[in-house]
Write a protein that holds these residues in place. Sequence first.
Motif, mmCIF file in Angstrom:
data_model
loop_
_atom_site.group_PDB
_atom_site.id
_atom_site.type_symbol
_atom_site.label_atom_id
_atom_site.label_comp_id
_atom_site.label_asym_id
_atom_site.label_seq_id
_atom_site.Cartn_x
_atom_site.Cartn_y
_atom_site.Cartn_z
ATOM 1 N N TYR A 111 0.845 -1.189 0.000
ATOM 2 C CA TYR A 111 0.000 0.000 0.000
ATOM 3 C C TYR A 111 0.886 1.245 0.000
ATOM 4 O O TYR A 111 2.054 1.224 0.388
ATOM 5 C CB TYR A 111 -0.889 0.045 1.257
ATOM 6 C CG TYR A 111 -1.728 -1.208 1.464
ATOM 7 C CD1 TYR A 111 -3.023 -1.275 0.962
ATOM 8 C CD2 TYR A 111 -1.225 -2.304 2.179
ATOM 9 C CE1 TYR A 111 -3.795 -2.411 1.174
ATOM 10 C CE2 TYR A 111 -1.993 -3.435 2.379
ATOM 11 C CZ TYR A 111 -3.278 -3.487 1.876
ATOM 12 O OH TYR A 111 -4.039 -4.591 2.079
ATOM 13 N N ARG A 112 0.235 2.353 -0.390
ATOM 14 C CA ARG A 112 0.851 3.679 -0.249
ATOM 15 C C ARG A 112 -0.289 4.704 -0.239
ATOM 16 O O ARG A 112 -1.139 4.701 -1.127
ATOM 17 C CB ARG A 112 1.802 3.966 -1.406
ATOM 18 C CG ARG A 112 2.491 5.339 -1.277
ATOM 19 C CD ARG A 112 3.400 5.578 -2.463
ATOM 20 N NE ARG A 112 4.020 6.898 -2.408
ATOM 21 C CZ ARG A 112 5.187 7.173 -1.869
ATOM 22 N NH1 ARG A 112 5.895 6.169 -1.313
ATOM 23 N NH2 ARG A 112 5.693 8.381 -1.876
ATOM 24 N N VAL A 113 -0.233 5.529 0.799
ATOM 25 C CA VAL A 113 -1.169 6.656 0.891
ATOM 26 C C VAL A 113 -0.347 7.929 0.838
ATOM 27 O O VAL A 113 0.578 8.116 1.645
ATOM 28 C CB VAL A 113 -2.001 6.613 2.204
ATOM 29 C CG1 VAL A 113 -2.954 7.798 2.265
ATOM 30 C CG2 VAL A 113 -2.767 5.303 2.305
ATOM 31 N N GLU A 114 -0.653 8.753 -0.175
ATOM 32 C CA GLU A 114 0.088 10.010 -0.345
ATOM 33 C C GLU A 114 -0.820 11.193 -0.005
ATOM 34 O O GLU A 114 -2.015 11.177 -0.332
ATOM 35 C CB GLU A 114 0.584 10.157 -1.787
ATOM 36 C CG GLU A 114 1.683 9.198 -2.176
ATOM 37 C CD GLU A 114 2.205 9.474 -3.586
ATOM 38 O OE1 GLU A 114 1.622 10.359 -4.253
ATOM 39 O OE2 GLU A 114 3.163 8.791 -4.025
ATOM 40 N N GLY A 115 -0.205 12.198 0.633
ATOM 41 C CA GLY A 115 -0.927 13.422 0.904
ATOM 42 C C GLY A 115 -0.607 14.458 -0.162
ATOM 43 O O GLY A 115 0.030 14.164 -1.178
ATOM 44 N N PRO A 116 -1.017 15.674 0.054
ATOM 45 C CA PRO A 116 -0.713 16.744 -0.902
ATOM 46 C C PRO A 116 0.801 16.895 -1.085
ATOM 47 O O PRO A 116 1.578 16.771 -0.140
ATOM 48 C CB PRO A 116 -1.323 17.990 -0.238
ATOM 49 C CG PRO A 116 -2.392 17.460 0.657
ATOM 50 C CD PRO A 116 -1.858 16.157 1.174
ATOM 51 N N GLY A 117 1.225 17.101 -2.309
ATOM 52 C CA GLY A 117 2.652 17.253 -2.600
ATOM 53 C C GLY A 117 3.366 15.922 -2.747
ATOM 54 O O GLY A 117 4.593 15.885 -2.902
ATOM 55 N N GLY A 118 2.666 14.774 -2.671
ATOM 56 C CA GLY A 118 3.291 13.463 -2.868
ATOM 57 C C GLY A 118 3.945 12.891 -1.636
ATOM 58 O O GLY A 118 4.694 11.910 -1.733
ATOM 59 N N ALA A 119 3.705 13.473 -0.470
ATOM 60 C CA ALA A 119 4.308 12.942 0.753
ATOM 61 C C ALA A 119 3.634 11.617 1.138
ATOM 62 O O ALA A 119 2.411 11.500 1.090
ATOM 63 C CB ALA A 119 4.154 13.962 1.881
ATOM 64 N N ALA B 252 7.025 6.867 -5.665
ATOM 65 C CA ALA B 252 5.951 7.850 -5.750
ATOM 66 C C ALA B 252 4.951 7.434 -6.817
ATOM 67 O O ALA B 252 5.306 6.879 -7.859
ATOM 68 C CB ALA B 252 6.525 9.227 -6.077
ATOM 69 N N MET B 253 3.662 7.740 -6.578
ATOM 70 C CA MET B 253 2.614 7.351 -7.485
ATOM 71 C C MET B 253 2.506 8.362 -8.620
ATOM 72 O O MET B 253 2.762 9.560 -8.443
ATOM 73 C CB MET B 253 1.270 7.271 -6.747
ATOM 74 C CG MET B 253 1.208 6.162 -5.709
ATOM 75 S SD MET B 253 1.404 4.523 -6.443
ATOM 76 C CE MET B 253 3.097 4.154 -5.984
ATOM 77 N N PRO B 254 2.079 7.911 -9.807
ATOM 78 C CA PRO B 254 1.818 8.859 -10.894
ATOM 79 C C PRO B 254 0.581 9.695 -10.564
ATOM 80 O O PRO B 254 -0.277 9.290 -9.776
ATOM 81 C CB PRO B 254 1.586 7.940 -12.097
ATOM 82 C CG PRO B 254 1.126 6.645 -11.522
ATOM 83 C CD PRO B 254 1.842 6.511 -10.207
#
Length: 462
Positions: free
Chosen positions: A87-95, A104-106
């Motif tokens: 899994y990966r959960v990204e916030g604003p700015g790709g963090a 990093a996700m596209p």
Amino acid sequence: MSRLAVPRLLRAASFRFAALYVVLFAASASILGGVVLLEARAALRQQMTARIETETALLRDADRDGGLEHLLALVAARGHGTGALEYRVEGPGGARLAGTLAHAMPWRAGWTTIPTARDVDGETGHVRTLVSDLGHGVTLAVGDDLDQIEDLQEAITTALVWAIGAAGLLGIGGGVWLSRAFLGRVDAISNTAEAIIGGDLARRMPLRGTGDDLDRLAGTLNRMLDRIGALMDSLRQVGSDAAHDLRTPLTRLYQRLEDARAQAHGAPAFAAAIDAAIAEADGLLDIFSALLRIAQVEGGLPSAHFRAVDLSTVAEAVVDAYRPDAEAAGRSLATAIAPGIVLRGDRELLTQALANLVENGLRHTPPGTCIRVGLGQDQQAHVVLAVEDDGPGVAEADLPRITRRFYRGERSRTTAGHGLGLSLVSAVADLHGAKLRLQPANPGLRVSMEFTSGGAAQGVRA
């Protein structure tokens, strides 16, 4: 194995067939393995896709119902254990807010494949990932390791290679073994044939008792050799008998001509000498004609030329033809001929055989003798043609020998004939698959031909 043996093994038909089977098996196994591999990859990929989509829907529902904090806690809890998704959960700015995916996700949502470091060796793997936009600048990625599909592909390929390799080794080894066994038997047959060509006519092809093709071929060749041997023995016997029995008439002919040249005076004497010589020559021609006829019969006339013969009609015709001669010689002919007896055979030869039997009865019996011609079927439904007389008969010691060419018993040496009549009867019986039986009739002699159902001819009722 000698240097010459290896190429010979490779040229053997059994080895070539084994090699062909190995090639066909390898091709078939490769095609089957390729189909299995493609189907397994497709099934695993479909299973992986369904698992990722189900997990993504669950997490989206958790985000909608419990907020971002609940989503992060759920991802942290589910991202552990054997066989767990990544899994990966990204916030604003790709963090990265949670999850183990470091890549990093596209920016665009949907399916993608991303690289990832799998182990301490730095081996690069690939993860099939579904990227979803949860809103408010938050992105969710759920993925599964594609290397498990590659591991399955490698396992299937390795197993297939080992299977083809083992089959190839076994096939080639089996081909070599079969070729050596096959060539050994071929050599044995060839060596036997060479010995026979060299003059050892008693040799026969070796049999192993397996009933395979080579055994059947060897058995057929042995029967052929037995037949050839019998014909050769018959030919030698004919030569010996002819040399012995033709000497007397030839000597007599020579003596008559010598006497005519030395003693005959005038045309009547020369004419008488010529008539006597012609009579002797006619007798010699009769002997040679009989020998030729016997040789033709023993040579085996094709049974395909046999036709249906009404043996009852043949027997009646022969009896009618000889009845006047029998009555003139003071003998009688009696018949017991069943009507409508039909069998397959050669009409001319059967007629000649019966005529010889009747003629023998007339020639070797005294006046007053009754000669009986019988035709019918016995208890086994075999057709039996018999000629029996009540004359003096034949000595017991002569019975086994009277069918030999030129053989004449003591009682018949003073009568006309050359000892070939019963030889022809025996040859005709053999050709038609009949058993020739010579039995004392007490008094007299009984000669019968029994046409068995397994012979070349079979009796039927018309």
